[in-house]
Design a protein around this motif. Structure first.
Motif, PDB file in Angstrom:
ATOM      1  N   THR A 189      61.429  -4.255  71.363  1.00  0.00           N
ATOM      2  CA  THR A 189      62.311  -4.331  72.419  1.00  0.00           C
ATOM      3  C   THR A 189      62.513  -3.027  72.641  1.00  0.00           C
ATOM      4  O   THR A 189      62.452  -2.616  74.105  1.00  0.00           O
ATOM      5  CB  THR A 189      63.707  -4.775  72.045  1.00  0.00           C
ATOM      6  N   ALA A 190      62.789  -2.008  71.706  1.00  0.00           N
ATOM      7  CA  ALA A 190      62.968  -0.375  72.047  1.00  0.00           C
ATOM      8  C   ALA A 190      61.701   0.156  72.487  1.00  0.00           C
ATOM      9  O   ALA A 190      61.715   1.017  73.186  1.00  0.00           O
ATOM     10  CB  ALA A 190      63.500   0.237  70.464  1.00  0.00           C
ATOM     11  N   PHE A 191      60.411  -0.236  72.054  1.00  0.00           N
ATOM     12  CA  PHE A 191      59.094   0.138  72.471  1.00  0.00           C
ATOM     13  C   PHE A 191      59.094  -0.143  73.962  1.00  0.00           C
ATOM     14  O   PHE A 191      58.584   0.659  74.845  1.00  0.00           O
ATOM     15  CB  PHE A 191      58.180  -0.555  71.804  1.00  0.00           C
ATOM     16  N   GLY A 192      59.542  -1.231  74.528  1.00  0.00           N
ATOM     17  CA  GLY A 192      59.531  -1.773  75.967  1.00  0.00           C
ATOM     18  C   GLY A 192      60.289  -0.732  76.808  1.00  0.00           C
ATOM     19  O   GLY A 192      60.113  -0.369  77.892  1.00  0.00           O
ATOM     20  N   ALA A 193      61.427  -0.102  76.062  1.00  0.00           N
ATOM     21  CA  ALA A 193      62.034   0.737  76.985  1.00  0.00           C
ATOM     22  C   ALA A 193      61.390   2.285  77.131  1.00  0.00           C
ATOM     23  O   ALA A 193      61.732   2.596  78.333  1.00  0.00           O
ATOM     24  CB  ALA A 193      63.279   1.215  75.792  1.00  0.00           C
ATOM     25  N   LEU A 194      60.421   2.525  76.588  1.00  0.00           N
ATOM     26  CA  LEU A 194      59.627   3.495  76.909  1.00  0.00           C
ATOM     27  C   LEU A 194      58.671   3.248  78.319  1.00  0.00           C
ATOM     28  O   LEU A 194      58.622   4.106  79.300  1.00  0.00           O
ATOM     29  CB  LEU A 194      58.449   3.845  75.739  1.00  0.00           C
ATOM     30  N   SER A 195      58.306   2.186  78.445  1.00  0.00           N
ATOM     31  CA  SER A 195      57.723   1.546  79.683  1.00  0.00           C
ATOM     32  C   SER A 195      58.797   1.759  80.844  1.00  0.00           C
ATOM     33  O   SER A 195      58.296   2.049  81.888  1.00  0.00           O
ATOM     34  CB  SER A 195      56.877   0.200  79.779  1.00  0.00           C
ATOM     35  N   VAL A 196      59.805   1.334  80.597  1.00  0.00           N
ATOM     36  CA  VAL A 196      60.985   1.314  81.392  1.00  0.00           C
ATOM     37  C   VAL A 196      61.292   2.734  81.780  1.00  0.00           C
ATOM     38  O   VAL A 196      61.442   3.040  83.238  1.00  0.00           O
ATOM     39  CB  VAL A 196      62.109   0.410  81.007  1.00  0.00           C
ATOM     40  N   LYS A 239      59.324   5.260  81.997  1.00  0.00           N
ATOM     41  CA  LYS A 239      58.162   5.870  82.711  1.00  0.00           C
ATOM     42  C   LYS A 239      58.098   5.270  83.954  1.00  0.00           C
ATOM     43  O   LYS A 239      58.010   6.020  84.944  1.00  0.00           O
ATOM     44  CB  LYS A 239      56.795   5.454  82.066  1.00  0.00           C
ATOM     45  N   GLN A 240      58.468   3.948  84.081  1.00  0.00           N
ATOM     46  CA  GLN A 240      58.792   3.535  85.539  1.00  0.00           C
ATOM     47  C   GLN A 240      59.748   4.055  86.215  1.00  0.00           C
ATOM     48  O   GLN A 240      59.706   4.384  87.477  1.00  0.00           O
ATOM     49  CB  GLN A 240      59.191   1.815  85.372  1.00  0.00           C
ATOM     50  N   ALA A 241      60.909   4.121  85.799  1.00  0.00           N
ATOM     51  CA  ALA A 241      62.104   4.758  86.352  1.00  0.00           C
ATOM     52  C   ALA A 241      61.615   6.669  87.071  1.00  0.00           C
ATOM     53  O   ALA A 241      62.068   6.592  87.939  1.00  0.00           O
ATOM     54  CB  ALA A 241      63.319   4.965  85.420  1.00  0.00           C
ATOM     55  N   LYS A 242      61.059   6.929  86.005  1.00  0.00           N
ATOM     56  CA  LYS A 242      60.741   8.637  86.403  1.00  0.00           C
ATOM     57  C   LYS A 242      59.839   8.460  87.745  1.00  0.00           C
ATOM     58  O   LYS A 242      59.981   9.272  88.603  1.00  0.00           O
ATOM     59  CB  LYS A 242      60.038   8.998  85.050  1.00  0.00           C
ATOM     60  N   LYS A 243      58.836   7.417  87.501  1.00  0.00           N
ATOM     61  CA  LYS A 243      57.938   7.328  88.638  1.00  0.00           C
ATOM     62  C   LYS A 243      58.562   7.088  89.912  1.00  0.00           C
ATOM     63  O   LYS A 243      58.379   7.783  90.948  1.00  0.00           O
ATOM     64  CB  LYS A 243      56.745   6.540  88.317  1.00  0.00           C
ATOM     65  N   ALA A 244      59.526   6.036  89.988  1.00  0.00           N
ATOM     66  CA  ALA A 244      60.355   5.451  91.024  1.00  0.00           C
ATOM     67  C   ALA A 244      61.032   6.781  91.511  1.00  0.00           C
ATOM     68  O   ALA A 244      61.107   7.082  92.833  1.00  0.00           O
ATOM     69  CB  ALA A 244      61.245   4.387  90.555  1.00  0.00           C
ATOM     70  N   ARG A 245      61.696   7.532  90.572  1.00  0.00           N
ATOM     71  CA  ARG A 245      62.478   8.650  91.100  1.00  0.00           C
ATOM     72  C   ARG A 245      61.554   9.749  91.836  1.00  0.00           C
ATOM     73  O   ARG A 245      61.930  10.486  92.801  1.00  0.00           O
ATOM     74  CB  ARG A 245      63.266   9.329  89.915  1.00  0.00           C
ATOM     75  N   LEU A 246      60.506  10.013  91.264  1.00  0.00           N
ATOM     76  CA  LEU A 246      59.305  10.865  91.918  1.00  0.00           C
ATOM     77  C   LEU A 246      59.021  10.598  93.139  1.00  0.00           C
ATOM     78  O   LEU A 246      58.700  11.209  94.256  1.00  0.00           O
ATOM     79  CB  LEU A 246      58.297  11.240  90.809  1.00  0.00           C
ATOM     80  N   GLU A 247      58.741   9.249  93.412  1.00  0.00           N
ATOM     81  CA  GLU A 247      58.292   8.550  94.553  1.00  0.00           C
ATOM     82  C   GLU A 247      59.301   8.193  95.621  1.00  0.00           C
ATOM     83  O   GLU A 247      59.066   7.577  96.657  1.00  0.00           O
ATOM     84  CB  GLU A 247      57.297   7.611  94.461  1.00  0.00           C
ATOM     85  N   SER A 248      60.546   8.341  95.070  1.00  0.00           N
ATOM     86  CA  SER A 248      61.844   7.889  95.810  1.00  0.00           C
ATOM     87  C   SER A 248      61.774   6.552  96.391  1.00  0.00           C
ATOM     88  O   SER A 248      62.072   6.110  97.421  1.00  0.00           O
ATOM     89  CB  SER A 248      61.923   8.898  97.262  1.00  0.00           C
ATOM     90  N   ASP A 249      61.267   5.688  95.333  1.00  0.00           N
ATOM     91  CA  ASP A 249      61.071   4.234  95.528  1.00  0.00           C
ATOM     92  C   ASP A 249      62.525   3.517  95.095  1.00  0.00           C
ATOM     93  O   ASP A 249      62.483   3.262  93.618  1.00  0.00           O
ATOM     94  CB  ASP A 249      59.823   3.716  94.609  1.00  0.00           C
ATOM     95  N   THR A 250      63.388   3.238  95.739  1.00  0.00           N
ATOM     96  CA  THR A 250      64.400   2.668  95.492  1.00  0.00           C
ATOM     97  C   THR A 250      64.287   1.360  94.956  1.00  0.00           C
ATOM     98  O   THR A 250      64.961   1.068  94.051  1.00  0.00           O
ATOM     99  CB  THR A 250      65.325   2.504  96.772  1.00  0.00           C
ATOM    100  N   SER A 308      65.727  -3.856  84.386  1.00  0.00           N
ATOM    101  CA  SER A 308      64.975  -4.067  83.226  1.00  0.00           C
ATOM    102  C   SER A 308      65.686  -3.167  81.801  1.00  0.00           C
ATOM    103  O   SER A 308      65.689  -3.928  80.807  1.00  0.00           O
ATOM    104  CB  SER A 308      63.379  -3.421  83.322  1.00  0.00           C
ATOM    105  N   ALA A 309      66.084  -2.218  82.410  1.00  0.00           N
ATOM    106  CA  ALA A 309      67.036  -1.409  81.146  1.00  0.00           C
ATOM    107  C   ALA A 309      68.083  -2.158  80.845  1.00  0.00           C
ATOM    108  O   ALA A 309      68.585  -2.089  79.537  1.00  0.00           O
ATOM    109  CB  ALA A 309      67.296  -0.041  81.774  1.00  0.00           C
TER     110      ALA A 309
END
Length: 79
Positions: free
Chosen positions: A24-31, A33-44, A53-54
């Protein structure tokens, strides 16, 4: 003892619970990364998905922690 019975027993064991926590903690890494990418792309919408997911990961970890305490783990970190 069948393989399914052994698997169910492992799932409710300390080792199985630790493995579930690690997975479960390993899944947090994927989330993250997803959040970082979403912030960079301004994808609300993707940012909201990452937040939900977090929250699910935090809840899952809390449930696993409670299960570990119920199993009576004597680990110093758990108190």
């Amino acid at each position: 003892m069948s393989a399914l019975t052994k698997a169910k027993g492992f799932k409710r064991s300390k080792s199985g619970t630790y493995l579930s926590i690690a997975t479960t903690a390993f899944g947090a890494l994927s989330v993250a990364k997803q959040a970082k990418k979403a912030r960079l792309e301004s994808d609300t919408l993707r940012l909201i998905d990452a937040a939900v997911s977090a929250a699910a990961i935090v809840t899952g970890l809390a449930i696993l922690y409670r299960e570990l305490k119920r199993l009576g783990d004597d680990d110093v970190l758990l108190g």
